[in-house]
Design a protein around this motif. Structure first.
Motif, PDB file in Angstrom:
ATOM      1  N   ILE A   1       0.950  -1.146   0.206  1.00 14.00           N
ATOM      2  CA  ILE A   1       0.046  -0.034   0.003  1.00 14.00           C
ATOM      3  C   ILE A   1       0.761   1.162  -0.006  1.00 14.00           C
ATOM      4  O   ILE A   1       0.615   2.233  -0.798  1.00 14.00           O
ATOM      5  N   ALA A   2       2.005   1.121   0.861  1.00 13.81           N
ATOM      6  CA  ALA A   2       2.685   2.399   0.743  1.00 13.81           C
ATOM      7  C   ALA A   2       3.406   2.660  -0.597  1.00 13.81           C
ATOM      8  O   ALA A   2       3.632   3.811  -0.981  1.00 13.81           O
ATOM      9  N   LEU A   3       3.615   1.702  -1.329  1.00 14.38           N
ATOM     10  CA  LEU A   3       4.285   1.636  -2.739  1.00 14.38           C
ATOM     11  C   LEU A   3       3.549   2.252  -3.825  1.00 14.38           C
ATOM     12  O   LEU A   3       3.739   2.971  -4.499  1.00 14.38           O
ATOM     13  N   TRP A   4       2.369   1.755  -3.332  1.00 16.27           N
ATOM     14  CA  TRP A   4       1.175   2.297  -4.561  1.00 16.27           C
ATOM     15  C   TRP A   4       0.936   3.825  -4.167  1.00 16.27           C
ATOM     16  O   TRP A   4       0.727   4.563  -4.891  1.00 16.27           O
ATOM     17  N   ASP A   5       0.748   4.084  -2.705  1.00 17.11           N
ATOM     18  CA  ASP A   5       0.828   5.455  -2.396  1.00 17.11           C
ATOM     19  C   ASP A   5       1.609   6.565  -3.218  1.00 17.11           C
ATOM     20  O   ASP A   5       1.556   7.276  -3.731  1.00 17.11           O
ATOM     21  N   ALA A   6       2.974   5.948  -3.056  1.00 13.24           N
ATOM     22  CA  ALA A   6       4.238   6.612  -3.437  1.00 13.24           C
ATOM     23  C   ALA A   6       4.254   6.843  -5.034  1.00 13.24           C
ATOM     24  O   ALA A   6       4.404   7.940  -5.496  1.00 13.24           O
ATOM     25  N   LEU A   7       3.686   5.705  -5.808  1.00 15.45           N
ATOM     26  CA  LEU A   7       3.769   5.788  -7.112  1.00 15.45           C
ATOM     27  C   LEU A   7       2.683   6.945  -7.667  1.00 15.45           C
ATOM     28  O   LEU A   7       2.782   7.417  -8.558  1.00 15.45           O
ATOM     29  N   ALA A   8       1.494   6.666  -6.935  1.00 13.56           N
ATOM     30  CA  ALA A   8       0.361   7.761  -7.221  1.00 13.56           C
ATOM     31  C   ALA A   8       0.720   9.160  -7.011  1.00 13.56           C
ATOM     32  O   ALA A   8       0.323  10.093  -7.738  1.00 13.56           O
ATOM     33  N   LYS A   9       1.528   9.232  -5.864  1.00 14.59           N
ATOM     34  CA  LYS A   9       1.971  10.826  -5.784  1.00 14.59           C
ATOM     35  C   LYS A   9       2.815  11.127  -6.643  1.00 14.59           C
ATOM     36  O   LYS A   9       2.906  12.321  -6.981  1.00 14.59           O
ATOM     37  N   GLN A  10       4.009  10.392  -7.068  1.00 17.06           N
ATOM     38  CA  GLN A  10       4.839  10.460  -8.214  1.00 17.06           C
ATOM     39  C   GLN A  10       4.325  10.775  -9.520  1.00 17.06           C
ATOM     40  O   GLN A  10       4.749  11.898 -10.093  1.00 17.06           O
ATOM     41  N   SER A  11       2.885  10.399  -9.657  1.00 23.16           N
ATOM     42  CA  SER A  11       2.263  10.602 -11.081  1.00 23.16           C
ATOM     43  C   SER A  11       1.193  11.706 -10.661  1.00 23.16           C
ATOM     44  O   SER A  11       0.523  12.153 -11.642  1.00 23.16           O
ATOM     45  N   ASP A  12       1.301  12.295  -9.430  1.00 24.96           N
ATOM     46  CA  ASP A  12       0.222  13.352  -9.184  1.00 24.96           C
ATOM     47  C   ASP A  12      -1.335  13.104  -9.355  1.00 24.96           C
ATOM     48  O   ASP A  12      -1.965  13.710 -10.030  1.00 24.96           O
ATOM     49  N   LEU A  13      -1.306  11.610  -9.045  1.00 26.83           N
ATOM     50  CA  LEU A  13      -2.901  11.257  -9.163  1.00 26.83           C
ATOM     51  C   LEU A  13      -3.506  10.613  -8.148  1.00 26.83           C
ATOM     52  O   LEU A  13      -2.688  10.038  -7.105  1.00 26.83           O
ATOM     53  N   PRO A  14      -4.880  10.661  -7.978  1.00 23.98           N
ATOM     54  CA  PRO A  14      -5.467   9.860  -6.731  1.00 23.98           C
ATOM     55  C   PRO A  14      -5.016   8.250  -7.023  1.00 23.98           C
ATOM     56  O   PRO A  14      -5.232   7.993  -8.347  1.00 23.98           O
ATOM     57  N   LEU A  15      -4.984   7.796  -6.101  1.00 27.59           N
ATOM     58  CA  LEU A  15      -4.748   6.192  -6.340  1.00 27.59           C
ATOM     59  C   LEU A  15      -5.753   5.458  -7.104  1.00 27.59           C
ATOM     60  O   LEU A  15      -5.321   4.735  -8.104  1.00 27.59           O
ATOM     61  N   TYR A  16      -6.868   5.804  -6.840  1.00 28.33           N
ATOM     62  CA  TYR A  16      -8.215   5.145  -7.567  1.00 28.33           C
ATOM     63  C   TYR A  16      -7.917   5.293  -9.228  1.00 28.33           C
ATOM     64  O   TYR A  16      -8.357   4.590  -9.960  1.00 28.33           O
ATOM     65  N   GLU A  17      -7.359   6.527  -9.508  1.00 28.04           N
ATOM     66  CA  GLU A  17      -7.446   6.973 -11.019  1.00 28.04           C
ATOM     67  C   GLU A  17      -6.159   6.096 -11.365  1.00 28.04           C
ATOM     68  O   GLU A  17      -6.291   5.606 -12.605  1.00 28.04           O
ATOM     69  N   MET A  18      -5.270   6.029 -10.872  1.00 33.27           N
ATOM     70  CA  MET A  18      -4.119   5.337 -11.178  1.00 33.27           C
ATOM     71  C   MET A  18      -4.191   4.051 -11.413  1.00 33.27           C
ATOM     72  O   MET A  18      -3.782   3.167 -12.326  1.00 33.27           O
ATOM     73  N   LEU A  19      -5.327   3.321 -10.548  1.00 31.46           N
ATOM     74  CA  LEU A  19      -5.773   2.004 -10.619  1.00 31.46           C
ATOM     75  C   LEU A  19      -6.634   1.474 -11.815  1.00 31.46           C
ATOM     76  O   LEU A  19      -7.151   0.821 -12.094  1.00 31.46           O
ATOM     77  N   GLY A  20      -7.409   2.721 -12.407  1.00 27.57           N
ATOM     78  CA  GLY A  20      -7.983   2.519 -13.622  1.00 27.57           C
ATOM     79  C   GLY A  20      -9.558   3.121 -13.329  1.00 27.57           C
ATOM     80  O   GLY A  20     -10.397   2.965 -14.149  1.00 27.57           O
ATOM     81  N   GLY A  21      -9.565   3.812 -12.191  1.00 23.55           N
ATOM     82  CA  GLY A  21     -11.071   4.355 -11.931  1.00 23.55           C
ATOM     83  C   GLY A  21     -11.341   5.579 -12.627  1.00 23.55           C
ATOM     84  O   GLY A  21     -10.481   6.347 -13.256  1.00 23.55           O
ATOM     85  N   SER A  22     -12.379   6.165 -12.494  1.00 25.81           N
ATOM     86  CA  SER A  22     -12.978   7.135 -12.878  1.00 25.81           C
ATOM     87  C   SER A  22     -12.536   8.406 -12.068  1.00 25.81           C
ATOM     88  O   SER A  22     -11.884   8.340 -11.076  1.00 25.81           O
ATOM     89  N   LYS A  23     -12.509   9.705 -12.661  1.00 23.14           N
ATOM     90  CA  LYS A  23     -12.152  10.909 -11.983  1.00 23.14           C
ATOM     91  C   LYS A  23     -13.061  11.272 -10.870  1.00 23.14           C
ATOM     92  O   LYS A  23     -12.639  12.217 -10.092  1.00 23.14           O
TER      93      LYS A  23
END
Length: 369
Positions: free
Chosen positions: A107-129
């Motif tokens: 979970i910490a890694l996904w959190d960091a990756l989404a922050k690096q991409s400046d995206l909410p996690l749900y969006e990075m995982l393929g969810g809607s805006k």
């Protein structure tokens, strides 16, 4: 991403009331929280939980072994961790405590990756805006008096919830029936789910499941022991009431078979007990291919993220009194509106801890560099 430091804390937070189901009673949750700082100055935060026991084992597993191994990686991400975790835990097994430990890092890694991409996690995982997820009021409430139960259900109905779950499993089944009828009077045609927490045997479940179906119960949850997958499959054949289960499975083979063999109607795999987001999303995709909905157990602060990213999400479990959300240790969390859960619209998972308040519950802490 190169990890530079890993901090691990163990915290014991009292639940807001005594928790009682058909097989257990407890009064506090342990939370194991990990903060990973990377060379790009991004911090990823992950966590897992126990129902008051076993947290120190997870803490030591992370601090004494895993942290040092992970800091040696030049490029750490969820897929790298997913491959590495098998070798990390080979000598003592991947299930149970190891999966809970794995979840914190994942979970910490996904959190960091989404922050690096400046995206909410749900969006990075393929969810809607603009996601929102149907939520139901849940409760570990078998010890509530009938009047207290009714009052609590009415409270959450007034707050806009349109689905509800209660514990059953009283020594006298007539008491369970009385509780179901009393709650149904309050909520009308809204869905009512019941949870036995593995408190019955197969024969009793067949008899009682038919009665609950006639009472209009939406699903029957974990009526028998979690690993009796063949019996769960038989229950689906014998009963019209939908069967929900999966939260108490830690074994990858059993989790996969639960879905592949269609042992249940609703898959309730716990994101944290499954090993985090990477593993849980695999199960969700498998379930989707077989037409099965996902309604994850507990962990609403992270479950809202994965449910917002899949097509076969059914319900989020909102467990007031037992979650992080209303524990007083968060600065930012999910929100609820008219029976829907909405994840934070921030980069990463958006869960922000109040570290000062959290420190009041600290049992153990370590920083590994």
């Amino acid at each position: 991403m190169k990890a530079t430091t890993i901090e691990v804390g163990l915290y014991k937070i009292p639940s807001r009331h005594a928790q009682e189901n058909a097989i257990a009673r407890f009064t506090a949750y342990e939370w194991i929280i990990v903060r990973i700082k990377f060379s790009n100055n991004i911090e990823g935060i992950g966590w897992t939980y126990t129902q008051g026991k076993g947290g120190s084992a997870i803490f030591h597993l992370l601090v004494d072994y895993w942290a040092k191994e992970l800091l040696s990686e030049d490029d750490l991400d969820p897929l790298t961790l997913n491959k590495k975790v098998w070798s990390l835990s080979y000598s003592y097994g991947l299930e149970g405590l190891s999966r809970l430990a794995y979840a914190t890092i994942d979970i910490a890694l996904w959190d960091a990756l989404a922050k690096q991409s400046d995206l909410p996690l749900y969006e990075m995982l393929g969810g809607s805006k603009s996601p929102k997820v149907k939520a139901y009021r849940s409760g570990i409430d078998l010890n509530f008096s009938l009047q207290d139960l009714v009052n609590d259900i009415r409270k959450y109905k007034d707050l806009g919830f349109k689905a509800f779950k209660i514990k059953i499993g009283k020594p006298n089944f007539e008491e369970d029936i009385e509780r179901v009828k009393a709650v149904k009077e309050v909520i009308g045609n809204y869905p009512l789910m019941v949870d036995v927490n593995r408190g019955w045997n197969f024969q009793d479940t067949v008899k009682r499941g038919k009665i609950l179906y006639d009472l209009g119960v939406y699903w029957l949850e974990e009526p028998i022991e979690a690993d009796l997958l063949d019996q769960y499959k038989l229950l689906r054949e014998k009963l019209e009431i939908p069967i929900a289960a999966g939260e108490s499975l830690y074994n990858k083979f059993e989790q996969t078979m639960l879905i592949l063999e269609k042992c249940v109607d609703i898959v309730q795999l716990d994101v944290l007990r499954s090993g985090g987001i990477t593993e849980w999303m695999k199960y969700a995709q498998l379930a989707d291919s077989l037409g099965l909905p996902m309604a994850p157990h507990f962990g609403e602060e992270i479950s809202v993220q994965v449910l917002s990213a899949i097509k076969n999400g059914l319900f989020l479990e909102h467990l007031p009194g037992s979650n992080l959300h209303d524990s007083g240790v968060l600065k930012s969390s999910l929100t609820f509106e008219e029976g829907y859960a909405i994840p934070p619209n921030k980069p990463g998972h958006g869960i922000e801890f109040n570290w000062e308040k959290l420190s009041n519950y600290q049992i153990m802490y370590a920083k590994v560099t």
